[in-house]
Write a protein that holds these residues in place. Sequence first.
Motif, PDB file in Angstrom:
ATOM      1  N   ALA A 245      12.727  88.048  74.911  1.00 49.86           N
ATOM      2  CA  ALA A 245      13.631  88.549  73.874  1.00 49.86           C
ATOM      3  C   ALA A 245      14.053  87.384  72.994  1.00 49.86           C
ATOM      4  N   ALA A 246      14.378  87.684  71.746  1.00 49.53           N
ATOM      5  CA  ALA A 246      14.777  86.630  70.809  1.00 49.53           C
ATOM      6  C   ALA A 246      15.672  87.196  69.721  1.00 49.53           C
ATOM      7  N   LEU A 247      16.530  86.335  69.197  1.00 44.92           N
ATOM      8  CA  LEU A 247      17.386  86.680  68.077  1.00 44.92           C
ATOM      9  C   LEU A 247      16.818  86.066  66.803  1.00 44.92           C
ATOM     10  N   PHE A 248      16.773  86.856  65.746  1.00 45.44           N
ATOM     11  CA  PHE A 248      16.337  86.406  64.433  1.00 45.44           C
ATOM     12  C   PHE A 248      17.445  86.726  63.433  1.00 45.44           C
ATOM     13  N   VAL A 249      17.627  85.840  62.460  1.00 50.79           N
ATOM     14  CA  VAL A 249      18.683  86.043  61.468  1.00 50.79           C
ATOM     15  C   VAL A 249      18.079  86.001  60.080  1.00 50.79           C
ATOM     16  N   HIS A 250      18.330  87.052  59.302  1.00 50.64           N
ATOM     17  CA  HIS A 250      17.769  87.179  57.957  1.00 50.64           C
ATOM     18  C   HIS A 250      18.856  86.916  56.915  1.00 50.64           C
ATOM     19  N   THR A 251      18.620  85.931  56.049  1.00 50.52           N
ATOM     20  CA  THR A 251      19.539  85.603  54.958  1.00 50.52           C
ATOM     21  C   THR A 251      18.726  85.279  53.718  1.00 50.52           C
ATOM     22  N   GLY A 252      18.816  86.111  52.700  1.00 47.56           N
ATOM     23  CA  GLY A 252      18.056  85.859  51.477  1.00 47.56           C
ATOM     24  C   GLY A 252      16.558  85.851  51.735  1.00 47.56           C
ATOM     25  N   ASP A 253      15.917  84.744  51.380  1.00 48.09           N
ATOM     26  CA  ASP A 253      14.471  84.620  51.556  1.00 48.09           C
ATOM     27  C   ASP A 253      14.078  84.072  52.922  1.00 48.09           C
ATOM     28  N   ILE A 254      15.067  83.776  53.758  1.00 49.32           N
ATOM     29  CA  ILE A 254      14.795  83.055  55.006  1.00 49.32           C
ATOM     30  C   ILE A 254      15.101  83.913  56.225  1.00 49.32           C
ATOM     31  N   ILE A 255      14.181  83.890  57.185  1.00 46.78           N
ATOM     32  CA  ILE A 255      14.429  84.441  58.513  1.00 46.78           C
ATOM     33  C   ILE A 255      14.379  83.281  59.493  1.00 46.78           C
ATOM     34  N   GLN A 256      15.430  83.138  60.282  1.00 48.16           N
ATOM     35  CA  GLN A 256      15.491  82.066  61.265  1.00 48.16           C
ATOM     36  C   GLN A 256      15.229  82.607  62.667  1.00 48.16           C
ATOM     37  N   TYR A 257      14.326  81.934  63.367  1.00 46.44           N
ATOM     38  CA  TYR A 257      14.100  82.186  64.792  1.00 46.44           C
ATOM     39  C   TYR A 257      15.216  81.432  65.507  1.00 46.44           C
ATOM     40  N   HIS A 258      16.230  82.147  65.976  1.00 48.49           N
ATOM     41  CA  HIS A 258      17.475  81.498  66.380  1.00 48.49           C
ATOM     42  C   HIS A 258      17.494  81.097  67.860  1.00 48.49           C
ATOM     43  N   LEU A 259      17.607  82.078  68.744  1.00 49.24           N
ATOM     44  CA  LEU A 259      17.689  81.792  70.182  1.00 49.24           C
ATOM     45  C   LEU A 259      16.789  82.776  70.914  1.00 49.24           C
ATOM     46  N   ALA A 260      16.201  82.309  72.019  1.00 46.01           N
ATOM     47  CA  ALA A 260      15.222  83.153  72.712  1.00 46.01           C
ATOM     48  C   ALA A 260      15.220  82.859  74.201  1.00 46.01           C
ATOM     49  N   GLY A 261      14.649  83.793  74.948  1.00 48.31           N
ATOM     50  CA  GLY A 261      14.501  83.613  76.388  1.00 48.31           C
ATOM     51  C   GLY A 261      13.352  84.453  76.898  1.00 48.31           C
ATOM     52  N   SER A 262      12.825  84.063  78.033  1.00 50.79           N
ATOM     53  CA  SER A 262      11.717  84.820  78.618  1.00 50.79           C
ATOM     54  C   SER A 262      11.742  84.686  80.127  1.00 50.79           C
ATOM     55  N   ASP A 263      11.060  85.622  80.786  1.00 55.59           N
ATOM     56  CA  ASP A 263      10.955  85.623  82.241  1.00 55.59           C
ATOM     57  C   ASP A 263       9.719  84.835  82.641  1.00 55.59           C
ATOM     58  N   PRO A 264       9.875  83.728  83.394  1.00 64.00           N
ATOM     59  CA  PRO A 264       8.716  82.912  83.754  1.00 64.00           C
ATOM     60  C   PRO A 264       7.687  83.655  84.601  1.00 64.00           C
ATOM     61  N   ASP A 265       8.101  84.734  85.249  1.00 62.49           N
ATOM     62  CA  ASP A 265       7.153  85.506  86.056  1.00 62.49           C
ATOM     63  C   ASP A 265       6.107  86.216  85.199  1.00 62.49           C
ATOM     64  N   TYR A 266       6.397  86.342  83.891  1.00 61.45           N
ATOM     65  CA  TYR A 266       5.479  87.034  82.996  1.00 61.45           C
ATOM     66  C   TYR A 266       4.857  86.085  81.967  1.00 61.45           C
ATOM     67  N   ALA A 267       5.016  84.793  82.181  1.00 58.57           N
ATOM     68  CA  ALA A 267       4.541  83.811  81.197  1.00 58.57           C
ATOM     69  C   ALA A 267       3.052  83.952  80.902  1.00 58.57           C
ATOM     70  N   ARG A 268       2.256  84.301  81.910  1.00 57.16           N
ATOM     71  CA  ARG A 268       0.803  84.408  81.726  1.00 57.16           C
ATOM     72  C   ARG A 268       0.431  85.515  80.733  1.00 57.16           C
ATOM     73  N   LEU A 269       1.362  86.447  80.486  1.00 54.57           N
ATOM     74  CA  LEU A 269       1.095  87.550  79.560  1.00 54.57           C
ATOM     75  C   LEU A 269       1.501  87.211  78.124  1.00 54.57           C
ATOM     76  N   ALA A 270       2.113  86.033  77.919  1.00 53.56           N
ATOM     77  CA  ALA A 270       2.501  85.541  76.587  1.00 53.56           C
ATOM     78  C   ALA A 270       3.393  86.510  75.811  1.00 53.56           C
ATOM     79  N   PRO A 271       4.447  87.079  76.432  1.00 47.75           N
ATOM     80  CA  PRO A 271       5.295  88.021  75.692  1.00 47.75           C
ATOM     81  C   PRO A 271       6.075  87.371  74.560  1.00 47.75           C
ATOM     82  N   SER A 272       6.440  86.084  74.695  1.00 50.33           N
ATOM     83  CA  SER A 272       7.197  85.405  73.638  1.00 50.33           C
ATOM     84  C   SER A 272       6.366  85.270  72.365  1.00 50.33           C
ATOM     85  N   LYS A 273       5.087  85.067  72.527  1.00 46.53           N
ATOM     86  CA  LYS A 273       4.211  84.979  71.351  1.00 46.53           C
ATOM     87  C   LYS A 273       4.149  86.329  70.637  1.00 46.53           C
TER      88      LYS A 273
END
Length: 361
Positions: A245-273
């Motif tokens: 899961a991740a938080l994104f913030v949209h302001t004007g022309d910019i979207i910021q990838y703000h804060l994120a987290g993932s479960d290491p048990d599922y890392a092989r499935l690349a859910p963050s990507k």
Amino acid sequence: MTVSALEVIPATDAARWHEVLSQTDGFDFYHLPEYHWVAEQNGEGQGVLFVYREASQVAAWPFLLRPVETVAGLEQPGQGFYDATSVYGYPGPICSSNVRNDTAFIHRFNLALQGVFKELKLVSLFSRLHPLLENVALVTVGAVVRLGETVYIDLSLSPAIQLAHYRKSHRYEVRKARQQGIRAYRDQDWVHFDDFVHLYTLTMRKVHADSRYYFDRHYFWRLREALGERLQLFVADYAGRVCAAALFVHTGDIIQYHLAGSDPDYARLAPSKLVLDEARWWGNSLGARFLHLGGGVGSSQDDLFFFKAGFSPLRCPFFVWQHIVLPEVYTRLVDARRIWLAENGLAPTSTDFFPLYRAEV
């Protein structure tokens, strides 16, 4: 409040603060009074916006003001003195469009800042600068330090070219994640808010993050209330379980990838990507110009930077600003803090931290 030639607007006066923002040629959510209010509620300092005007020209710079006497060991030598820092992220100065090429105005803006800093008895100031807004050009006092680079995706390019810019392994893993049944989407109703908080905390523990990067559930809830529709939650789930899961913030022309987290048990499935890829599509649908991914921890080219760099070859230089306004006071505070630490069997974790008298131990 007006001090010298500058107006100082507190974060609690959101209407006046927003009026200044509306007169600039661009800003990000890091410049918002609401974001500074959240930082205030988190005990990070008092949010203020320094505003300098000449006719139709305006320049402004937000900070968090902190009393020095709250630092252990500096209760007496720090009494009556303050310092300032920036909110978490990429703020720095902003200005109206008719300022960018006016070096004389920029110089007067910085001189006015110097005056108000002294009047407010600010010993030192620190601020991160914004890589995309290139506001380093508005700074002429203090020391500007280049720390590294940040990564961004140019959303004005066609989606096909954006995808072609992915590292080959990233393209493969995004495609494979979808084939394996991972579903990434924007959680518009924040159904998985608690899942995000859990995954974020899990990730901070996994990477042994500094204490300042730990945010609790109340902080995230205040952030959601303060930023409103600007803040969006994206999640990836596999067989009904949220694994990134991740938080994104949209302001004007910019979207910021703000804060994120993932479960290491599922890392092989690349859910963050997959989450980032889904956010890219969302950014395209909004007509935004940039999806800014940021850099590595402490601006280093670490695993986090390598992960982000796989989405785009585009880079921005990242600068921070450091300024000692009262050198003699600064030296006294550093000496007093060093003596207190020695007396208590402690030592700073870094001698490069700024200001040094606030270094973690």
